[in-house]
Scaffold this motif. Sequence first.
Motif, short mmCIF file in Angstrom:
data_model
loop_
_atom_site.label_atom_id
_atom_site.label_comp_id
_atom_site.label_asym_id
_atom_site.label_seq_id
_atom_site.Cartn_x
_atom_site.Cartn_y
_atom_site.Cartn_z
N SER A 74 42.14 -8.65 66.18
CA SER A 74 41.23 -7.51 66.03
C SER A 74 40.75 -7.01 67.39
O SER A 74 40.70 -7.76 68.35
CB SER A 74 39.99 -7.92 65.24
N ILE A 124 41.97 6.59 64.20
CA ILE A 124 42.23 5.64 63.11
C ILE A 124 41.33 4.40 63.26
O ILE A 124 40.74 3.92 62.29
CB ILE A 124 43.72 5.24 63.07
N GLU A 127 37.84 5.27 62.26
CA GLU A 127 37.75 5.36 60.81
C GLU A 127 37.73 3.98 60.17
O GLU A 127 36.95 3.72 59.25
CB GLU A 127 38.93 6.17 60.26
N GLN A 128 38.55 3.07 60.68
CA GLN A 128 38.56 1.71 60.14
C GLN A 128 37.23 1.00 60.38
O GLN A 128 36.76 0.26 59.51
CB GLN A 128 39.71 0.90 60.74
N GLN A 129 36.64 1.22 61.55
CA GLN A 129 35.34 0.61 61.84
C GLN A 129 34.29 1.11 60.85
O GLN A 129 33.47 0.33 60.35
CB GLN A 129 34.90 0.93 63.28
N ILE A 131 34.83 2.29 57.80
CA ILE A 131 35.14 1.75 56.47
C ILE A 131 34.68 0.30 56.37
O ILE A 131 34.11 -0.11 55.35
CB ILE A 131 36.65 1.91 56.16
N GLU A 132 34.92 -0.50 57.41
CA GLU A 132 34.49 -1.90 57.40
C GLU A 132 32.97 -2.01 57.32
O GLU A 132 32.43 -2.85 56.61
CB GLU A 132 35.02 -2.64 58.63
#
Length: 188
Positions: A74, A124, A127-129, A131-132
């Motif tokens: 990560s 991206i 966006e993932q951060q 969402i998490e």
Amino acid sequence: MITAFLRNFNVLTDTEINDFLSMGTIRQLQKGDFFISEGKFCKEVAFIRSGILRSFFSPESGEEITYCITFPGSLMTAYSAFITSLPTLENIQAISACELLVIQKNDIDKLTKSSMNWVKFFKIIAEQQYIELEKRLFLFQKEKAKKRYMDLLENQPAYVRQIPLQYLASYLGITPRHLSRLRKEIIF
């Protein structure tokens, strides 16, 4: 590991990935070492090659609250401070010995100016951060501690036992005693 991580997004060319790797430096942290401390400026991002990091803050009560645990494979940074260039309000500390690939903010800025692929990649990641963060918030609001613990066991079974009880309990929003009871109920 990092090459596979970067390729997984299907955005970057091999040359772009090699550029990223050439800009990074390896940093070793021992258990208890800090990647960044509260009040410092965050000017780098780390890819965790091995080890576990925790992010925590200390409210006025002085009690440390672990709000994020990050595992190998990560990216990690003090995200808000990295974006705003303001001093961080958090601490990021090694729970175990860690090997990180660290890249400086100015090198990331160079990458994003060199190719739209990097802009897409970091979009991206952002966006993932988000969402998490949202997933964690919903999990905290909707689910009981047992479900939160089960999700962690399901997603990171190899690492959960490496996290000290007090950090894991804080991360789950429960007392160490409650976590001990949960562990006795759950056989894994």
